[in-house]
Design a protein around this motif. Structure first.
Motif, PDB file in Angstrom:
ATOM      1  N   GLN A  54       0.982  -1.205   0.089  1.00 54.96           N
ATOM      2  CA  GLN A  54       0.082  -0.091   0.043  1.00 54.96           C
ATOM      3  C   GLN A  54       0.862   1.268  -0.127  1.00 54.96           C
ATOM      4  N   GLU A  55       2.068   1.037   0.660  1.00 57.20           N
ATOM      5  CA  GLU A  55       2.807   2.329   1.014  1.00 57.20           C
ATOM      6  C   GLU A  55       3.512   2.462  -0.468  1.00 57.20           C
ATOM      7  N   THR A  56       3.934   1.845  -1.293  1.00 57.19           N
ATOM      8  CA  THR A  56       4.425   2.090  -2.538  1.00 57.19           C
ATOM      9  C   THR A  56       3.408   2.564  -3.656  1.00 57.19           C
ATOM     10  N   LEU A  57       2.167   1.924  -3.522  1.00 53.59           N
ATOM     11  CA  LEU A  57       1.022   2.595  -4.291  1.00 53.59           C
ATOM     12  C   LEU A  57       0.905   4.197  -4.028  1.00 53.59           C
ATOM     13  N   VAL A  58       0.816   4.396  -2.922  1.00 55.56           N
ATOM     14  CA  VAL A  58       0.675   5.966  -2.242  1.00 55.56           C
ATOM     15  C   VAL A  58       1.956   6.646  -2.728  1.00 55.56           C
ATOM     16  N   LEU A  59       3.169   6.260  -2.757  1.00 54.82           N
ATOM     17  CA  LEU A  59       4.204   6.987  -3.247  1.00 54.82           C
ATOM     18  C   LEU A  59       4.170   7.070  -4.755  1.00 54.82           C
ATOM     19  N   GLY A  89       5.841  23.668  -0.841  1.00 57.91           N
ATOM     20  CA  GLY A  89       5.272  22.488  -0.276  1.00 57.91           C
ATOM     21  C   GLY A  89       6.079  22.065   0.686  1.00 57.91           C
ATOM     22  N   PRO A  90       7.338  21.615   0.558  1.00 57.50           N
ATOM     23  CA  PRO A  90       8.036  21.167   1.573  1.00 57.50           C
ATOM     24  C   PRO A  90       8.190  22.060   2.801  1.00 57.50           C
ATOM     25  N   CYS A 144       3.085  15.917  -0.030  1.00 59.14           N
ATOM     26  CA  CYS A 144       2.521  14.477   0.153  1.00 59.14           C
ATOM     27  C   CYS A 144       3.350  13.712  -0.021  1.00 59.14           C
ATOM     28  N   TYR A 145       4.137  13.706  -1.017  1.00 58.82           N
ATOM     29  CA  TYR A 145       5.471  12.817  -1.409  1.00 58.82           C
ATOM     30  C   TYR A 145       6.366  12.698  -0.166  1.00 58.82           C
ATOM     31  N   VAL A 146       6.586  13.916   0.587  1.00 60.61           N
ATOM     32  CA  VAL A 146       7.462  13.698   1.644  1.00 60.61           C
ATOM     33  C   VAL A 146       6.911  12.721   2.820  1.00 60.61           C
ATOM     34  N   LEU A 147       5.674  12.805   2.866  1.00 63.68           N
ATOM     35  CA  LEU A 147       4.897  12.066   4.181  1.00 63.68           C
ATOM     36  C   LEU A 147       4.882  10.554   3.502  1.00 63.68           C
ATOM     37  N   ASP A 278      10.863  14.986  12.556  1.00 70.10           N
ATOM     38  CA  ASP A 278      10.328  16.015  12.121  1.00 70.10           C
ATOM     39  C   ASP A 278      11.693  16.905  11.227  1.00 70.10           C
ATOM     40  N   ALA A 279      12.715  16.781  11.951  1.00 71.23           N
ATOM     41  CA  ALA A 279      13.746  17.218  11.155  1.00 71.23           C
ATOM     42  C   ALA A 279      14.399  16.775   9.740  1.00 71.23           C
ATOM     43  N   ASP A 280      14.073  15.293   9.812  1.00 69.02           N
ATOM     44  CA  ASP A 280      14.420  14.830   8.571  1.00 69.02           C
ATOM     45  C   ASP A 280      13.511  15.122   7.577  1.00 69.02           C
ATOM     46  N   LEU A 281      12.617  15.955   7.581  1.00 67.49           N
ATOM     47  CA  LEU A 281      11.269  16.444   6.663  1.00 67.49           C
ATOM     48  C   LEU A 281      11.603  18.023   6.474  1.00 67.49           C
ATOM     49  N   VAL A 282      12.587  18.612   6.881  1.00 67.30           N
ATOM     50  CA  VAL A 282      12.726  20.053   6.665  1.00 67.30           C
ATOM     51  C   VAL A 282      12.735  20.310   5.209  1.00 67.30           C
ATOM     52  N   LEU A 283      13.821  19.851   4.626  1.00 73.37           N
ATOM     53  CA  LEU A 283      13.909  19.804   3.095  1.00 73.37           C
ATOM     54  C   LEU A 283      14.237  18.617   2.524  1.00 73.37           C
ATOM     55  N   PRO A 284      13.188  17.738   2.059  1.00 73.43           N
ATOM     56  CA  PRO A 284      13.420  16.421   1.573  1.00 73.43           C
ATOM     57  C   PRO A 284      13.927  16.306   0.353  1.00 73.43           C
ATOM     58  N   VAL A 285      14.347  15.056  -0.041  1.00 73.76           N
ATOM     59  CA  VAL A 285      14.744  14.625  -1.622  1.00 73.76           C
ATOM     60  C   VAL A 285      13.739  15.187  -2.492  1.00 73.76           C
ATOM     61  N   PRO A 286      14.037  15.755  -3.467  1.00 76.11           N
ATOM     62  CA  PRO A 286      13.035  16.432  -4.372  1.00 76.11           C
ATOM     63  C   PRO A 286      12.600  15.479  -5.536  1.00 76.11           C
TER      64      PRO A 286
END
Length: 287
Positions: A54-59, A89-90, A144-147, A278-286
Motif C-alpha cells: 500500500q505504501e508503494t502505491l501511495v508514493l 510545499g516542503p 504529500c510525497y515527503v509524507l 520532523d527534522a528529516d522532513l525539513v527539506l526532503p529529497v526532491p
C-alpha cells in the motif's frame, strides 16, 4: 565531502529538468514525464527487486502527480521560478510539523519571495497564471510525497519500495504521455535524451543523496537543498536562455533564505525522537 555530494545532486536534478524542457517541443510535457519516469523505473528495477504494498502505491501516485504537474509548469514558466514556487510545499510542511510560530515566519518570507516573482514582468510579459497554479499543485504533491516517502521508509521497504513506486508512477503517466507523443516517444534520439534526463534527474541525485545522508546532519542537508531554486535559475539561464531579472533573483533569494532559516531552526535531536523525525522532513529529497 557529503555537502558536495548533496550540492552535486541539486545541480544534477535541475540540469536534468532543463534537458527535459528541451523535449517538450517534440513529445510535450506529458511525454517527457512518462519517458523520464519510465526509464528511471526500469533502471531501479534492474538494480533492485521492486516491492509492492500500500505504501508503494501511495508514493507512486504522489510521484506521478508531482512530476506531471511540475513538467507542465516548466513548459509555461521559467525553470527557476517554477522550482521556487514548488519549494513552498516542503517548506510549509516543515512549519506545520514543527508547530512553532517562528517557523511560520520562514513560510511567510518564502511566500513574499513568490509574490515578488508573480507581480513583476518577465521578459516583457506577466508570468503565465496556469503555469503558476501548476507549480503550486506540484508543491502540494511534493509535500504529500515527503509524507508518503517517510511512511514507506519506516515500513522497511527501502530501495525496493522506491523501485515499486517508480514503476507505479511510470504506469500512471504512460497513457497520457502516449496520447500526446505517440510513436515519437520511442524514437532513438528521443529515448537517448530521455535516458540522459532520467540519469540526471533521478539516478544520480538519489545515489548522491543516499551516500551523503549516511554522515550528514539533517540541518546541513536542508541548507544545501535550499539552494535548489538558485541551481534551477542557473540551469535555465545556461541551457534554456531564461535569463532572470534582478527582481526575480531577489524573489528567489528570499525563498532560499527562508529555506536555510527553516533548516537551521533548531539543533538536531537524538536519533529516533519525534523531533529528529520532523527534522528529516525539513527539506526532503526532491522530485
Amino acid at each position: 565531502m557529503s555537502v558536495f555530494l548533496v550540492l552535486g545532486s541539486v545541480v544534477s536534478l535541475q540540469f536534468g529538468a532543463a534537458f527535459a524542457n528541451q523535449l517538450f517541443g517534440q513529445i510535450g510535457a506529458p511525454g517527457a514525464t512518462a519517458l523520464r519516469l519510465g526509464i528511471a523505473a526500469l533502471m531501479l528495477a534492474v538494480v533492485v527487486r521492486p516491492k509492492f504494498r500500500q505504501e508503494t502505491l501511495v508514493l507512486g501516485m504522489t510521484m506521478a502527480g508531482m512530476n506531471g504537474t511540475f513538467y507542465l509548469a516548466i513548459d509555461r514558466i521559467p525553470l527557476g521560478v517554477a522550482v521556487t514556487i514548488e519549494f513552498l510545499g516542503p517548506l510549509g510542511l516543515a512549519a506545520v510539523l514543527s508547530r512553532r510560530p517562528r517557523d511560520f515566519v520562514w513560510v511567510g518570507l518564502a511566500l513574499a519571495g513568490v509574490v515578488v516573482l508573480g507581480v513583476h514582468e518577465y521578459t516583457g510579459a506577466k508570468l503565465d497564471l496556469i503555469g503558476v497554479v501548476l507549480a503550486l499543485i506540484a508543491a502540494a504533491f511534493w509535500a504529500c510525497y515527503v509524507l508518503a516517502g517517510r511512511k514507506l521508509a519506516t515500513a522497511g521497504l527501502g530501495t525496493g519500495g522506491l523501485a515499486g513506486a517508480s514503476l507505479i508512477a511510470a504506469a500512471l503517466t504512460l497513457p497520457y504521455g502516449l496520447s500526446t507523443a505517440g510513436a515519437t516517444l520511442f524514437e532513438p534520439r528521443i529515448l537517448l535524451l530521455g535516458t540522459l534526463v532520467a540519469l540526471l534527474a533521478s539516478a544520480i541525485p538519489y545515489t548522491l543523496e543516499i551516500r551523503a545522508l549516511k554522515t550528514l546532519q539533517p540541518s546541513t542537508f536542508g541548507v544545501v537543498l535550499a539552494l535548489e531554486p538558485a541551481a534551477a535559475a542557473l540551469a535555465g539561464a545556461l541551457l534554456l536562455g531564461q535569463h532572470l531579472s534582478v527582481i526575480s533573483l531577489c524573489g528567489i533569494a528570499l525563498v532560499i533564505t527562508a529555506g536555510v532559516g527553516a533548516a537551521l531552526r533548531k539543533a538536531p535531536a537524538p536519533p529516533g525522537t519525534p523531533a529528529q523525525r520532523d527534522a528529516d522532513l525539513v527539506l526532503p529529497v526532491p522530485q
